[in-house]
Design a protein around this motif. Structure first.
Motif, short mmCIF file in Angstrom:
data_model
loop_
_atom_site.label_atom_id
_atom_site.label_comp_id
_atom_site.label_asym_id
_atom_site.label_seq_id
_atom_site.Cartn_x
_atom_site.Cartn_y
_atom_site.Cartn_z
N LEU A 186 20.54 -40.48 -30.39
CA LEU A 186 21.02 -40.60 -31.77
C LEU A 186 21.23 -39.21 -32.39
O LEU A 186 22.26 -38.92 -33.01
N TYR A 187 20.27 -38.36 -32.15
CA TYR A 187 20.33 -36.99 -32.68
C TYR A 187 21.53 -36.25 -32.10
O TYR A 187 22.31 -35.63 -32.83
N ASN A 188 21.69 -36.34 -30.78
CA ASN A 188 22.80 -35.64 -30.14
C ASN A 188 24.13 -36.24 -30.53
O ASN A 188 25.13 -35.53 -30.65
N GLU A 198 21.87 -21.86 -36.80
CA GLU A 198 21.66 -22.62 -35.56
C GLU A 198 21.83 -24.10 -35.85
O GLU A 198 21.53 -24.54 -36.94
N PRO A 199 22.25 -24.91 -34.91
CA PRO A 199 22.78 -24.56 -33.60
C PRO A 199 24.23 -24.11 -33.69
O PRO A 199 24.98 -24.64 -34.51
N LYS A 200 24.63 -23.15 -32.87
CA LYS A 200 25.99 -22.63 -32.95
C LYS A 200 26.59 -22.51 -31.56
O LYS A 200 25.88 -22.30 -30.59
N TYR A 201 27.90 -22.66 -31.53
CA TYR A 201 28.61 -22.70 -30.26
C TYR A 201 29.85 -21.82 -30.35
O TYR A 201 30.35 -21.54 -31.43
N LEU A 223 25.99 -33.78 -26.04
CA LEU A 223 25.44 -35.11 -25.84
C LEU A 223 24.45 -35.13 -24.69
O LEU A 223 23.50 -35.92 -24.69
N ASN A 224 24.66 -34.28 -23.69
CA ASN A 224 23.81 -34.30 -22.51
C ASN A 224 22.65 -33.32 -22.59
O ASN A 224 21.95 -33.15 -21.61
N GLN A 225 22.47 -32.67 -23.73
CA GLN A 225 21.38 -31.70 -23.83
C GLN A 225 20.07 -32.43 -24.08
O GLN A 225 19.95 -33.17 -25.06
N ASP A 285 15.88 -26.72 -20.71
CA ASP A 285 17.31 -26.78 -21.03
C ASP A 285 17.58 -27.25 -22.45
O ASP A 285 18.71 -27.66 -22.76
N ARG A 286 16.57 -27.20 -23.32
CA ARG A 286 16.78 -27.71 -24.67
C ARG A 286 17.74 -26.81 -25.43
O ARG A 286 17.89 -25.63 -25.08
N PRO A 287 18.41 -27.37 -26.46
CA PRO A 287 19.40 -26.56 -27.18
C PRO A 287 18.76 -25.36 -27.85
O PRO A 287 17.56 -25.34 -28.15
#
Lengths: 123, 203
Positions: free
Chosen positions: B23-25, B97-100, B156-158, B164-166
């Motif tokens: 849900l969060y992702n 954060e979070p930034k891409y 979505l897959n994080q 491997d967390r964001p």
């Protein structure tokens, strides 16, 4: 029991304030507990354009604009009052006419002051 | 974690089951707000992607923010000159954060046709952690949409826990990257050694 007819307005007002404040409060609470905080020098910088802030914010501004403000006011106020004066001119009493002349004289005095100060000459 | 088969079985009965992580992702992936930030001709394609014909708002990314404080995604759309590179890094540092980062087009990836130019940065990945690269000169708006979808899949897959967390949930990951300074010949340092190392020739 007699209820105040304005009570419903007060209630609506309270509801409106709550409607506006509730999302803000929710956002604040969410940020307070869940936002990932990573402050830094760049992030806390004032500018958001990528450039660094340079120099001091305490600088002198030239305040000569007030002269233009005064001249504009003289002509602006004159126009606003002269137009209805001209429209109602034929039905005016002598007292009203003299009052208007005094008013105009006051404004013209301001113009003369500015003229003698040399504001109207383009340098 | 709920069993996949049970989840789809429940879905057929009209019961939707999800995990907090999904849900969060899902929420994160569908509200990526890009920074209004164009450097060259690729920005024209970025603008086209935000307009009605290509309509990036179908993917929740139409809210181009003119302030880095409100943006999640930096689309490096165009040639990054060495004059501009410190500003780009500083803008990225100012994003919360979070930034891409999406490196859009050949110039942002490697300098592109202007690679030989003395004033052109040979790839924005020398200073910024690039998530998705889009080849093309310039890439079409569809390519930008594809990059956005790729980024959404990545989000979505994080997993929210584990190594491997964001980055915004990982306190060790830096929130700011060193801003290069103008040197007499080149930017100093010429690259962020934690992100990019020049390839070594072995003969």
């Amino acid at each position: 029991m007699q209820t105040n007819s304005y009570l419903v307005l007060v209630l609506l007002m309270a509801a409106a304030v709550g409607f506006a404040l509730a999302p803000l409060a929710l956002a604040w609470l969410w940020a307070r507990f869940f936002s990932p905080r990573k402050p830094g020098l760049d992030k806390n910088a004032i500018y958001e354009c990528g450039l660094e802030a340079k120099g001091d914010a305490w600088i002198h501004f030239r305040s000569e604009y007030y002269l233009y403000g005064i001249i504009f006011l003289v002509f602006d106020v004159e126009t606003i009052f002269l137009l209805p004066f001209a429209v109602a001119f034929t039905g005016l009493s002598v007292g009203a006419f003299v009052a208007m002349l005094v008013f105009l004289l006051l404004l013209v005095e301001g113009l003369v002051w500015a003229w003698r100060k040399g504001v109207l000459t383009w340098k | 974690m709920i069993d996949e088969g049970l989840q789809s079985e429940l879905k057929k009965q009209g019961v939707y089951v999800t995990s907090l992580q999904e849900l969060y992702n899902w929420g994160r992936a569908n509200s990526v707000w890009p920074l209004t930030f164009g450097l060259a001709c690729c920005a024209i394609e970025m603008i086209a992607a935000s307009m009605a014909r290509y309509d990036i708002s179908r993917f929740g990314a139409e809210v181009f923010r003119p302030s880095p404080r409100q943006a999640d995604l930096m689309i490096v759309a165009g040639t990054v000159t060495k004059k501009m590179a410190p500003l780009v890094v500083r803008l990225f540092n100012q994003m919360p954060e979070p930034k891409y980062v999406i490196a859009m087009g050949a110039c942002a990836i490697s300098g592109g046709p202007f690679k030989q130019g003395y004033n052109v940065l040979k790839g924005v990945d020398r200073y910024l952690p690039v998530d998705v690269v889009i080849p093309g000169c310039p890439p079409r708006p569809e390519a930008l949409l594809h990059a956005l979808i790729t980024l959404q899949e990545k989000i979505l897959n994080q997993p929210l826990t584990g190594p491997d967390r964001p980055r915004h949930l990982n306190a060790d990951v830096p929130g700011e990257f060193p801003v290069p300074a103008y040197g007499p010949h080149d930017l100093e340092p010429p690259n962020n050694p934690n992100l990019w190392q020049p390839p070594t020739l072995t003969r």
